[in-house]
Design a protein around this motif. Structure first.
Motif, PDB file in Angstrom:
ATOM      1  N   ILE A  27       0.814  -1.220   0.000  1.00  0.00           N
ATOM      2  CA  ILE A  27       0.000   0.000   0.000  1.00  0.00           C
ATOM      3  C   ILE A  27       0.847   1.269   0.000  1.00  0.00           C
ATOM      4  O   ILE A  27       0.527   2.239  -0.699  1.00  0.00           O
ATOM      5  CB  ILE A  27      -0.962  -0.003   1.198  1.00  0.00           C
ATOM      6  CG1 ILE A  27      -1.918  -1.200   1.106  1.00  0.00           C
ATOM      7  CG2 ILE A  27      -1.768   1.292   1.258  1.00  0.00           C
ATOM      8  CD1 ILE A  27      -2.760  -1.414   2.338  1.00  0.00           C
ATOM      9  N   ILE A 260      -5.952  -4.747  -0.463  1.00  0.00           N
ATOM     10  CA  ILE A 260      -6.750  -4.138   0.607  1.00  0.00           C
ATOM     11  C   ILE A 260      -8.025  -4.940   0.831  1.00  0.00           C
ATOM     12  O   ILE A 260      -8.404  -5.256   1.967  1.00  0.00           O
ATOM     13  CB  ILE A 260      -7.095  -2.675   0.264  1.00  0.00           C
ATOM     14  CG1 ILE A 260      -5.816  -1.823   0.209  1.00  0.00           C
ATOM     15  CG2 ILE A 260      -8.061  -2.086   1.293  1.00  0.00           C
ATOM     16  CD1 ILE A 260      -6.024  -0.435  -0.347  1.00  0.00           C
ATOM     17  N   ILE A 313     -12.733  -0.998   6.530  1.00  0.00           N
ATOM     18  CA  ILE A 313     -12.046  -0.670   5.273  1.00  0.00           C
ATOM     19  C   ILE A 313     -12.871   0.302   4.443  1.00  0.00           C
ATOM     20  O   ILE A 313     -12.360   1.326   3.959  1.00  0.00           O
ATOM     21  CB  ILE A 313     -11.761  -1.958   4.464  1.00  0.00           C
ATOM     22  CG1 ILE A 313     -10.689  -2.796   5.166  1.00  0.00           C
ATOM     23  CG2 ILE A 313     -11.313  -1.613   3.042  1.00  0.00           C
ATOM     24  CD1 ILE A 313     -10.466  -4.147   4.536  1.00  0.00           C
ATOM     25  N   ASN A 316     -13.158   3.973   5.658  1.00  0.00           N
ATOM     26  CA  ASN A 316     -11.871   4.685   5.710  1.00  0.00           C
ATOM     27  C   ASN A 316     -11.139   4.702   4.372  1.00  0.00           C
ATOM     28  O   ASN A 316     -10.025   5.222   4.282  1.00  0.00           O
ATOM     29  CB  ASN A 316     -10.952   4.040   6.756  1.00  0.00           C
ATOM     30  CG  ASN A 316     -11.415   4.285   8.174  1.00  0.00           C
ATOM     31  OD1 ASN A 316     -11.587   5.433   8.592  1.00  0.00           O
ATOM     32  ND2 ASN A 316     -11.637   3.217   8.927  1.00  0.00           N
ATOM     33  N   GLN A 319      -9.749   8.064   2.933  1.00  0.00           N
ATOM     34  CA  GLN A 319      -8.608   8.596   3.681  1.00  0.00           C
ATOM     35  C   GLN A 319      -7.345   7.757   3.414  1.00  0.00           C
ATOM     36  O   GLN A 319      -6.240   8.296   3.348  1.00  0.00           O
ATOM     37  CB  GLN A 319      -8.911   8.613   5.182  1.00  0.00           C
ATOM     38  CG  GLN A 319      -9.925   9.662   5.612  1.00  0.00           C
ATOM     39  CD  GLN A 319     -11.340   9.322   5.185  1.00  0.00           C
ATOM     40  OE1 GLN A 319     -11.785   8.196   5.359  1.00  0.00           O
ATOM     41  NE2 GLN A 319     -12.045  10.293   4.630  1.00  0.00           N
ATOM     42  N   LEU A 320      -7.531   6.445   3.265  1.00  0.00           N
ATOM     43  CA  LEU A 320      -6.396   5.568   2.983  1.00  0.00           C
ATOM     44  C   LEU A 320      -5.773   5.916   1.631  1.00  0.00           C
ATOM     45  O   LEU A 320      -4.540   5.996   1.499  1.00  0.00           O
ATOM     46  CB  LEU A 320      -6.850   4.102   2.989  1.00  0.00           C
ATOM     47  CG  LEU A 320      -5.771   3.041   2.778  1.00  0.00           C
ATOM     48  CD1 LEU A 320      -4.715   3.111   3.864  1.00  0.00           C
ATOM     49  CD2 LEU A 320      -6.392   1.651   2.741  1.00  0.00           C
ATOM     50  N   TYR A 321      -6.610   6.159   0.640  1.00  0.00           N
ATOM     51  CA  TYR A 321      -6.102   6.475  -0.700  1.00  0.00           C
ATOM     52  C   TYR A 321      -5.513   7.881  -0.790  1.00  0.00           C
ATOM     53  O   TYR A 321      -4.803   8.192  -1.743  1.00  0.00           O
ATOM     54  CB  TYR A 321      -7.209   6.281  -1.742  1.00  0.00           C
ATOM     55  CG  TYR A 321      -7.167   4.910  -2.377  1.00  0.00           C
ATOM     56  CD1 TYR A 321      -6.518   4.706  -3.584  1.00  0.00           C
ATOM     57  CD2 TYR A 321      -7.742   3.815  -1.749  1.00  0.00           C
ATOM     58  CE1 TYR A 321      -6.447   3.441  -4.154  1.00  0.00           C
ATOM     59  CE2 TYR A 321      -7.688   2.559  -2.310  1.00  0.00           C
ATOM     60  CZ  TYR A 321      -7.034   2.374  -3.526  1.00  0.00           C
ATOM     61  OH  TYR A 321      -6.964   1.115  -4.079  1.00  0.00           O
ATOM     62  N   ILE A 447      -4.210   9.384   8.754  1.00  0.00           N
ATOM     63  CA  ILE A 447      -3.968   8.312   9.735  1.00  0.00           C
ATOM     64  C   ILE A 447      -4.758   8.562  11.016  1.00  0.00           C
ATOM     65  O   ILE A 447      -5.399   7.642  11.560  1.00  0.00           O
ATOM     66  CB  ILE A 447      -2.468   8.186  10.043  1.00  0.00           C
ATOM     67  CG1 ILE A 447      -1.716   7.682   8.811  1.00  0.00           C
ATOM     68  CG2 ILE A 447      -2.243   7.232  11.227  1.00  0.00           C
ATOM     69  CD1 ILE A 447      -0.218   7.553   9.013  1.00  0.00           C
ATOM     70  N   ILE A 450      -8.435   7.947  10.292  1.00  0.00           N
ATOM     71  CA  ILE A 450      -8.730   6.509  10.187  1.00  0.00           C
ATOM     72  C   ILE A 450      -8.821   5.883  11.576  1.00  0.00           C
ATOM     73  O   ILE A 450      -9.741   5.095  11.852  1.00  0.00           O
ATOM     74  CB  ILE A 450      -7.654   5.804   9.336  1.00  0.00           C
ATOM     75  CG1 ILE A 450      -7.800   6.197   7.859  1.00  0.00           C
ATOM     76  CG2 ILE A 450      -7.743   4.281   9.491  1.00  0.00           C
ATOM     77  CD1 ILE A 450      -6.652   5.722   6.988  1.00  0.00           C
TER      78      ILE A 450
END
Length: 487
Positions: A27, A260, A313, A316, A319-321, A447, A450
């Motif tokens: 990731i 993911i 998953i 969030n 925000q992860l991407y 982070i 999340i």
């Protein structure tokens, strides 16, 4: 039994550590350091190698585990171990020669969209052969009750060495091309280490002889070759097909998204290790009602645990991407699509264990071949229309068809039913919480956002499921924890 439990616990911990290392690399590091083209190329080479691996191994890793215990004397054991290591060469050498003979045709086929692949084609059979013999020597150790070291090499070692190579590239020690070659070298080193360990566990005494039960071995091996090929094609076939239609960099986007989404299926591994022998025992004793009850319990429990992972998953994902390069943003929809396919597979509970332990076990192969057909055809239809999202749609549709076929087979032939009213309640709880949290974004670093959102989701999800007693087993675990916390 103490050895089994001890090694099972160690293997579970090792698997999760390896998955965490792989997650960080996949990731956050590969996209920014290796770049989309060479990251896609690396994934394509490993996917192709993984697909052809069962042909090189000829299913011997599974055959060795199944038949070794039937060897009654030291001589029979040595004969069978020798056969397990040497016999795959009977098929591997002709396959390699065939590949050399049709090299130009193969090269033209796989490079028509991405010429960069041509330079690395020969790494595919090399890595595939390394993977095959790694599995065989790992099985050699496992039949002697030494499973932890091989599992560590497979789950942690390979990912750790790859991470070190990636750091080397970041520091300018190696180039992207050298990283690809080094990856092949890592698989070769893993093979050598595992082989030496297996020989240390059981010193080899190679003999050119054929086991007395060779007919049964070959019949089982043939079934395992087909089953293994189907399973690996389903796992990596979509990446191989993407190479035929799109720029190879798109495989990088697709690989991150699918990794993911794959996290959703991780909780099922631990449960299946426990449930599989219980299912086999109940079926052997013909306890239909208890088996039906277990079917329902595994379905709802996996649905709750897997649903929680999926929910965390999904809410969030944006925000992860934000922490990935902008080119990867198109993979968000793939996470949703592949994630739903994993979730649907989870709620079938111990469906596979039921079929494998019944007299209809060959049906899994038939259904698997049907799934491969749908996967290939649907990818050919949807990739040209929708690109990498089309491949995800093809995967969702084919797995849904496959899962429904398995479900209907168990329901019609064995009169076992996995779903209850709790299934609907669990789906509603997950859907409502998704709507409540997906559109809510904390104005902090991704982070921190999340972490905060995950904490809130966890509290609400656990409380609601506990309050409405969706799963009695999970409630019992929570009650036990509450009692311990009070003291």
């Amino acid at each position: 039994m103490g050895i089994v439990l001890n090694q099972s616990l160690k293997n579970t911990i090792i698997t999760y550590i390896g998955f965490a290392i792989g997650g960080i690399s996949t990731i956050f590091l590969f996209p920014s350091i290796l770049g989309k083209t060479y990251y896609g190329l690396s994934n394509y080479i490993l996917s192709c190698a993984n697909v052809i691996m069962p042909l090189f191994a000829i299913g011997m890793q599974n055959t060795l585990v199944k038949f070794y215990s039937q060897c009654k004397t030291e001589k029979e054991q040595n004969q069978f171990l020798s056969f397990s290591v040497l016999f795959p060469l009977v098929l591997t050498i002709p396959l390699l020669l065939l590949g050399l003979f049709f090299y130009d045709e193969i090269s033209l086929f796989v490079t028509k969209k991405n010429p960069i692949v041509k330079e690395f084609i020969y790494l595919i059979p090399f890595i595939g052969l390394c993977m095959a013999y790694f599995e065989i020597f790992y099985a050699w150790a496992r039949v002697h009750m030494h499973s932890v070291f091989g599992n560590f090499i497979k789950e942690v070692g390979l990912r750790l060495f790859s991470l070190v190579a990636l750091v080397g590239m970041y520091l300018g020690w190696i180039t992207a091309i050298e990283f690809i070659y080094l990856t092949a070298g890592i698989y070769f080193v893993a093979l050598l280490i595992t082989m030496l360990y297996a020989f240390r566990v059981k010193k080899p005494e190679f003999q050119l002889s054929i086991p007395h039960n060779v007919k049964g071995i070959l019949e089982y091996t043939f079934y395992i070759i087909l089953s293994g090929s189907v399973a690996n094609l389903l796992l990596d076939g979509d990446k191989i097909m993407l190479n035929q239609y799109m720029d190879i960099g798109n495989i990088a986007f697709y690989s991150v998204a699918t990794y993911i989404a794959l996290v959703i299926s991780v909780p099922s591994r631990a449960m299946h290790q426990i449930v599989y022998p219980i299912t086999a025992k109940l079926m052997h004793e013909n306890k239909h009602d208890e088996l039906n009850d277990l079917y329902k319990k595994t379905s709802v429990n996996l649905q709750i645990v897997g649903g929680f992972v999926m929910l965390c998953i999904f809410v969030n994902i944006d925000q992860l991407y934000e922490m990935l390069p902008k080119d990867y943003a198109g993979g968000i929809w793939i996470v949703f699509i592949i994630g739903l396919s994993k979730y649907f597979d989870l709620i079938l509970g111990n469906n596979n264990a039921i079929i494998f332990n019944s007299k209809y076990y060959r049906m899994v192969l038939f259904l698997g071949l049907m799934l491969v057909f749908f996967t290939i055809v649907l990818n050919m239809i949807f990739i040209p229309l929708y690109g990498i999202t089309g491949s995800a749609i093809a995967t969702l549709l084919s797995i849904t068809i496959y899962s429904v076929a398995k479900l209907m087979f168990v329901v019609k032939r064995m009169h076992l039913y996995p779903f209850t009213i709790q299934t609907i309640y669990s789906i509603l709880i997950t859907a409502i919480l998704f709507v409540l949290f997906y559109f809510w974004k904390f104005p902090f670093h991704p982070i921190i956002g999340i972490v905060l959102k995950s904490i809130l989701v966890t509290i609400l999800y656990v409380y609601i499921n506990y309050r409405f007693s969706i799963s009695k087993e999970i409630n019992q675990v929570l009650n036990s924890l509450i009692k311990k916390l009070k003291f």
